[in-house]
Scaffold this active site. Structure first.
Site, mmCIF file in Angstrom:
data_model
loop_
_atom_site.group_PDB
_atom_site.id
_atom_site.type_symbol
_atom_site.label_atom_id
_atom_site.label_comp_id
_atom_site.label_asym_id
_atom_site.label_seq_id
_atom_site.Cartn_x
_atom_site.Cartn_y
_atom_site.Cartn_z
ATOM 1 N N HIS A 71 1.022 -1.251 -0.453
ATOM 2 C CA HIS A 71 0.590 0.310 -0.220
ATOM 3 C C HIS A 71 0.693 1.393 -0.104
ATOM 4 C CE1 HIS A 71 -4.342 -1.501 0.369
ATOM 5 N NE2 HIS A 71 -3.926 -2.185 0.215
ATOM 6 N N TYR A 111 -9.309 5.940 6.854
ATOM 7 C CA TYR A 111 -9.590 6.278 8.669
ATOM 8 C C TYR A 111 -10.167 7.474 8.315
ATOM 9 C CZ TYR A 111 -5.031 4.016 9.848
ATOM 10 O OH TYR A 111 -4.272 2.974 9.803
ATOM 11 N N PRO A 125 -3.783 1.342 18.230
ATOM 12 C CA PRO A 125 -3.640 0.955 16.744
ATOM 13 C C PRO A 125 -4.071 1.252 16.106
ATOM 14 C CG PRO A 125 -5.795 0.270 17.852
ATOM 15 C CD PRO A 125 -5.608 1.253 18.716
ATOM 16 N N LYS A 148 1.273 0.460 15.045
ATOM 17 C CA LYS A 148 2.739 1.241 15.655
ATOM 18 C C LYS A 148 2.985 -0.303 16.266
ATOM 19 C CE LYS A 148 3.645 3.556 12.490
ATOM 20 N NZ LYS A 148 4.632 3.409 11.543
ATOM 21 N N TYR A 174 4.300 6.628 9.371
ATOM 22 C CA TYR A 174 3.575 5.827 9.334
ATOM 23 C C TYR A 174 4.148 4.567 8.999
ATOM 24 C CZ TYR A 174 -1.071 2.974 8.374
ATOM 25 O OH TYR A 174 -2.135 2.085 8.697
HETATM 26 C C1 PHB Z 1 -5.705 -3.691 11.355
HETATM 27 O O1 PHB Z 1 -5.400 -4.170 9.588
HETATM 28 O O2 PHB Z 1 -5.760 -4.244 11.423
HETATM 29 C C2 PHB Z 1 -5.252 -2.676 11.121
HETATM 30 C C3 PHB Z 1 -4.465 -1.601 10.276
HETATM 31 C C4 PHB Z 1 -3.928 -0.173 10.295
HETATM 32 C C5 PHB Z 1 -4.335 -0.001 11.931
HETATM 33 C C6 PHB Z 1 -4.611 -0.351 12.685
HETATM 34 C C7 PHB Z 1 -5.495 -1.743 12.180
HETATM 35 O O3 PHB Z 1 -3.824 1.678 11.920
#
Ligand code: PHB
Length: 391
Positions: free
Chosen positions: A72, A198, A289, A293, A379
């Site tokens: 990605h 997000y 989460p 990280k 990130y």
């Molecule tokens: C996930 O795919 O579980 C996931 C992806 C990004 C995040 C947190 C969890 O920031």
């Protein structure tokens, strides 16, 4: 039993450490309170930094990752009426990979299961402030064992026995419990998006992630203390459609395979080293989460510790063991800040002033190259040296 490194916990951190040590000819024994089936099935994180991927590939663990991992090059940030792409590749030249922690653990177990004692009980660490630390446990068959080692490593997570082995008067902790958690679902439906979304919404944060071309992973911010039984599949999909909704875009739904609520916490505990005991990953620190990280930070701890243990066993040098905590902690605090910042920007709590400040910050990140670059470089993962300087 006698080994060089006794490791508590067969999650990604403990298994990776055992594997990297084996590649250097250093012996280890790993104990795990859960069963192999449980460890291989639990659904956790999904985003790997490029450095994490490079390390796994260099360690010979990259075959399935190359086949099934999804590269990605950015994420979408969204609020009602607007969706913007933050282009990691354009801003930093780097990418991230979607490959579930569950899969990483399967790959590690395929390589290291022989070193692991599963379903052990009464695990305890002894004499960690001497040069002959010991690990005692009762094996699945009821037989008690003591492992004598040169070094013991706590990779047993937030609730493990390793951190409390450090005498309480020496321990210092920094902690924030957020007043919300994430309800996460794994759904058998192709992702409705190319990039992770997000989303800020007045009802609360929502996220669209994925695990494969046929599996979606979705999250909703819920209040702390909410019960998963109160979230029927229909209610989950309705709320996801509301919070992720955008004109001209539709969220496809499908059977939900797994549903759970995770609390959100920032937590750092020092020391990460006490005598011959070293802590890695969630045993020493927890991040919420939102910045993806947690797993990457555990891998970074393991990378630093592997180098230090390599110098110790091969050359009798203790200097890298002595600087482990300082080197690890710089990155820990950088990631703790980034995860807190992403969390605070995207989750609703507080009053209307907070909401306007969040929207102002989101607009800034999506319109200023400097602000977007700051998000992007954190990130995709700051290189170790830069994280050290930035810390
Ligand atoms: C996930 O795919 O579980 C996931 C992806 C990004 C995040 C947190 C969890 O920031």
């Amino acid at each position: 039993m006698r080994t060089q490194v006794a490791i508590v916990g067969a999650g990604p951190a403990g298994l990776l450490l055992s594997h990297l040590l084996a590649l250097r000819g250093i012996e280890s024994v790993v104990v795990e309170s859960r069963s192999r089936a449980y460890v291989e099935a639990r659904i956790r994180a999904g985003v790997l930094e490029q450095d994490t991927v490079d390390l796994l590939v260099a360690a010979g663990l990259g075959d399935r990752l190359a086949e099934q991992g999804l590269r990605h090059d950015g994420i979408h940030l969204q609020w009602p009426g607007e969706r913007h792409r933050v282009d990691f590749r354009a801003l930093t030249g780097r990418s991230v990979w979607i490959y579930g922690q569950t899969e990483v653990v399967k790959d590690l177990l395929a390589a290291r299961a022989d070193a692991v004692h599963f379903e052990v009980s009464r695990t305890a660490l002894h004499d960690v402030d001497t040069t002959r630390p010991k690990l005692s446990f009762v094996a699945a068959d009821g037989v008690a064992h003591v492992v004598e080692a040169d070094v013991v490593v706590g990779a047993d997570g937030f609730h493990g026995v390793s951190r409390p082995t450090v005498p309480a008067p020496l321990r210092r902790t920094w902690e924030r419990d957020y007043p919300y958690g994430w309800l996460g679902v794994l759904a058998e439906v192709p992702p409705s998006t190319d990039e992770l979304i997000y989303a800020w919404h007045p009802n609360g944060f929502a996220m669209h992630s994925m695990r494969s071309p046929s599996l979606s992973r979705l999250y909703l911010q819920v209040d702390r203390g909410e019960r998963v039984e109160d979230w029927s599949d229909d209610r989950v999909w309705d709320e996801l459609r509301t919070r992720l909704g955008l004109d001209g875009w539709a969220l496809a739904d499908g059977p939900i395979l797994d549903k759970g609520i995770t609390p959100m916490r920032s937590f750092v505990s020092t020391p990460m080293r006490h005598g011959r005991l070293f802590l890695v990953g969630d045993a020493a620190h927890i991040v919420p989460p939102t910045g993806a990280k947690g797993l990457n930070l555990a891998v970074a701890d393991v990378a630093v510790l592997t180098e230090a243990l390599g110098a110790f066993f091969a050359e009798g040098r203790a200097d890298l063991l002595d600087s482990y905590e300082e080197r690890a902690l710089r990155r820990v605090w950088r990631c703790t800040h980034f995860s807190w910042w992403m969390t605070s920007m995207l989750h609703t709590s507080g009053d209307d002033l907070d909401r306007q400040l969040q929207l102002a910050q989101l607009r800034y990140v999506c319109s200023s190259e400097a602000a977007a670059t700051s998000l992007a470089e954190n990130y995709v993962g700051l290189p170790h040296e830069l994280a050290a300087r930035a810390g």
